[in-house]
Design a protein around this motif. Structure first.
Motif, short mmCIF file in Angstrom:
data_model
loop_
_atom_site.label_atom_id
_atom_site.label_comp_id
_atom_site.label_asym_id
_atom_site.label_seq_id
_atom_site.Cartn_x
_atom_site.Cartn_y
_atom_site.Cartn_z
N VAL A 57 -4.44 47.70 49.45
CA VAL A 57 -4.37 46.16 49.00
C VAL A 57 -4.19 46.29 47.55
N GLN A 58 -4.94 47.02 46.84
CA GLN A 58 -4.73 46.88 45.44
C GLN A 58 -3.31 47.53 45.06
N GLU A 59 -2.59 48.20 45.68
CA GLU A 59 -1.62 48.66 45.30
C GLU A 59 -0.34 47.47 45.66
N ASP A 60 -0.77 46.91 46.97
CA ASP A 60 0.37 45.68 47.38
C ASP A 60 0.17 44.40 46.24
N GLU A 61 -1.23 44.06 45.75
CA GLU A 61 -1.11 43.37 44.73
C GLU A 61 -0.59 43.83 43.48
N ARG A 62 -0.52 44.90 43.06
CA ARG A 62 0.09 45.10 41.81
C ARG A 62 1.42 45.33 41.97
N ARG A 63 2.03 45.52 43.17
CA ARG A 63 3.44 45.31 43.48
C ARG A 63 3.92 43.81 43.20
N ALA A 64 3.00 42.99 43.89
CA ALA A 64 3.36 41.56 43.88
C ALA A 64 3.24 40.97 42.40
N LEU A 65 2.07 41.41 41.76
CA LEU A 65 2.02 40.92 40.42
C LEU A 65 3.11 41.45 39.22
N ALA A 66 3.72 42.72 39.76
CA ALA A 66 4.66 43.24 38.81
C ALA A 66 6.00 42.46 39.25
N ARG A 67 6.01 41.94 40.36
CA ARG A 67 7.16 41.42 40.85
C ARG A 67 7.40 39.78 40.34
N GLU A 68 6.09 39.15 40.38
CA GLU A 68 6.17 37.98 39.81
C GLU A 68 6.31 38.05 38.07
N LEU A 69 5.66 39.06 37.59
CA LEU A 69 5.88 39.22 36.08
C LEU A 69 7.11 39.23 35.75
N HIS A 70 8.07 40.20 36.63
CA HIS A 70 9.33 40.29 36.30
C HIS A 70 10.07 39.01 36.53
N ASP A 71 9.97 38.60 37.88
CA ASP A 71 10.84 37.33 38.08
C ASP A 71 10.50 36.10 37.16
N GLU A 72 9.33 35.96 36.80
CA GLU A 72 9.04 34.69 36.30
C GLU A 72 9.08 34.98 34.38
N PHE A 73 7.94 35.70 34.26
CA PHE A 73 7.65 35.91 32.83
C PHE A 73 8.80 36.56 32.17
N GLY A 74 9.26 37.63 32.96
CA GLY A 74 10.47 38.48 32.25
C GLY A 74 11.61 37.69 32.19
N GLN A 75 11.88 36.69 32.88
CA GLN A 75 13.04 36.06 32.72
C GLN A 75 12.87 34.84 31.68
N CYS A 76 11.79 34.37 31.44
CA CYS A 76 11.60 33.60 30.37
C CYS A 76 11.44 34.26 29.16
N LEU A 77 11.11 35.38 28.99
CA LEU A 77 11.11 36.01 27.73
C LEU A 77 12.67 36.49 27.60
N THR A 78 13.58 36.67 28.29
CA THR A 78 14.80 37.26 28.09
C THR A 78 15.60 35.69 27.94
N ALA A 79 15.21 34.59 28.24
CA ALA A 79 15.71 33.16 27.86
C ALA A 79 15.41 33.15 26.48
N VAL A 80 14.09 33.23 26.15
CA VAL A 80 13.77 32.85 24.74
C VAL A 80 14.39 33.81 23.95
#
Length: 452
Positions: free
Chosen positions: A245-268
């Motif tokens: 479950v921890q690995e699944d949550e890590r993957r989900a968190l990494a995906r959300e950071l990449h999709d949301e936070f990463g795109q925002c940083l790229t836009a900034v």
């Protein structure tokens, strides 16, 4: 103190108490026997005088005690017991005193025994027996014990009887110690079984013991082992599930950071670059440049978080390549202040994916622990593949950061705790010790348990 020694000492204490009581009884019996002897001697002498020819015909006033030679020949008077002194006579005559002889051979009683005897018994109390003629008292016989003879007689009786009692007591203690020691042999088997349980061998069971109490203890230990085995199996399954479950949550968190936070940083970053390119004022261009630098730092931090949250694709790169990339990342992160090195012995290509992920996480945490809890200039990771079908992988991480292995091992941090739980769930072993200048963490991961 061992149970055998404790029981033996208690038995010796009981024997000594019984021995003291026996000595007291012997002294009491000896004193009573001597007093009976005094009474018997007084009675015999009085009777001998009362039956002497001429006592009645001569009259009381004309009575003459026999001479000493006559008394020595008289069988009754000669039967005065040894150590008894008899004084006899009538009021009008000089009293005579005779003592029954005792051998006097051998040692007399010690002074301390005489002092004890005098405190407990009163040797000087005499026995008075009247001399009767026709219902009238015509004289007295006084019998008493000679102190030296009485004390020596008591000492000889006590010494003989006490010697026998001590010999019997020693024999009883020895035989009892042997019997108790033989009866306590199952205790060693029980202790060995508990040690195996302590070491994690929950499949170990104690044999059926003959002694009822020990058999009940063995049954209780076996029941405890059954419960521990079931609990450990349930905990292992739960721990594996938690790690999944921890690995699944890590993957989900990494995906959300990449999709949301990463795109925002790229836009900034793009917006800052556009502002810097079209800015007419120098201060705005400088601010836009600063925003670009900060965004780049945040992107680098985010990539590091991605690497920690989501491991590389082990199926494509393989365990060895993924670990080497991790080592290279640590060398880059430390900027030459510390050297991270990896040594491999054996083939890691055939390690199952589940086991590869667990080994990667353990190595990752070991590197983090070495950098966090010390100031190393060198960190070396060694991996050894043992066996091909199944087998295990040994992972050793040495550093020279000057950390304390006792503090690391006893620490309550989540890093070491996570390693312990992960390796425990896999059925492996973990040891933390001292290396040359730092801490050495060694883990053995069985591939059969880590594959799932």
């Amino acid at each position: 103190m061992s149970l055998l020694l404790s029981l033996t000492l208690r038995l010796i204490g009981v024997v000594l108490f019984c021995l003291v009581c026996a000595i007291g009884w012997i002294m009491q019996d000896t004193d009573q026997s001597m007093r009976l002897g005094v009474e018997a001697s007084a009675q015999r002498v009085a009777r001998q005088i009362e039956t002497r020819p001429g006592l009645g015909s001569a009259g009381i006033q004309a009575f003459q005690p026999p001479s000493l030679s006559d008394w020595q020949m008289d069988a009754a008077i000669a039967s005065i017991l040894p150590g008894v002194c008899v004084e006899f006579g009538i009021p009008s005559e000089v009293r005579r005193r005779l003592c029954g002889g005792w051998d006097g051979l051998g040692d007399t009683a010690p002074q301390w025994f005489g002092a004890v005897y005098d405190r407990v018994f009163d040797v000087g109390v005499p026995v008075v027996r009247p001399i009767m003629f026709r219902g009238r008292e015509v004289g007295t016989v006084i019998a008493s014990l000679d102190r030296v003879a009485a004390v020596t007689g008591a000492w000889r009786q006590v010494r003989v009887m006490a010697g026998m009692a001590v010999a019997i007591a020693l024999g009883m203690c020895l035989l009892a110690a042997l019997a108790v020691g033989h009866a306590l042999l199952p205790v060693q088997a029980i202790i060995a079984g508990l040690r195996r349980l302590e070491a994690g061998d929950h499949a170990s069971r104690l044999p059926a013991l003959r002694i009822t109490e020990f058999r009940r203890i063995a049954e209780a230990v076996n029941d405890l082992a059954d419960r521990l085995e079931r609990t450990t199996a349930e905990r292992t399954a739960l721990t594996r599930r938690l790690f999944q479950v921890q690995e699944d949550e890590r993957r989900a968190l990494a995906r959300e950071l990449h999709d949301e936070f990463g795109q925002c940083l790229t836009a900034v970053s793009a917006l800052a670059a556009s502002m810097e390119a079209g800015a007419e004022r120098p201060d705005i261009a400088a601010d836009a440049s600063a925003i670009s630098r900060i965004t780049a730092q945040m992107m680098a931090t985010l990539r590091g978080a991605f690497a920690r949250l989501r491991p590389p694709d082990l199926d494509e790169l393989g365990l060895e390549t993924s670990l080497r990339n991790m080592v290279a990342g640590w060398n880059t992160l430390r900027g030459g202040r510390a050297e991270f090195r990896m040594e491999v012995e054996g083939d890691l290509a055939s390690v199952p994916p589940g086991a590869a992920l667990n080994i990667y996480r353990i190595a990752q945490e070991c590197f983090t622990n070495a950098a966090r809890h010390g100031n190393p200039t060198r960190v070396v990771m060694r991996l050894t593949r043992e066996g091909q079908s199944g087998g295990s992988v040994g992972l050793v991480v040495d550093d020279n950061g000057g950390g304390d292995p006792d503090l690391v091992g006893a620490g309550s941090g989540f890093g070491i705790l996570g390693i312990r739980e992960r390796i425990g769930a896999l059925g492996g072993t973990l040891s933390i010790g001292r290396s040359a200048g730092g801490v050495r963490i060694a883990a053995l991961v069985p591939l059969a348990g880590a594959a799932s």
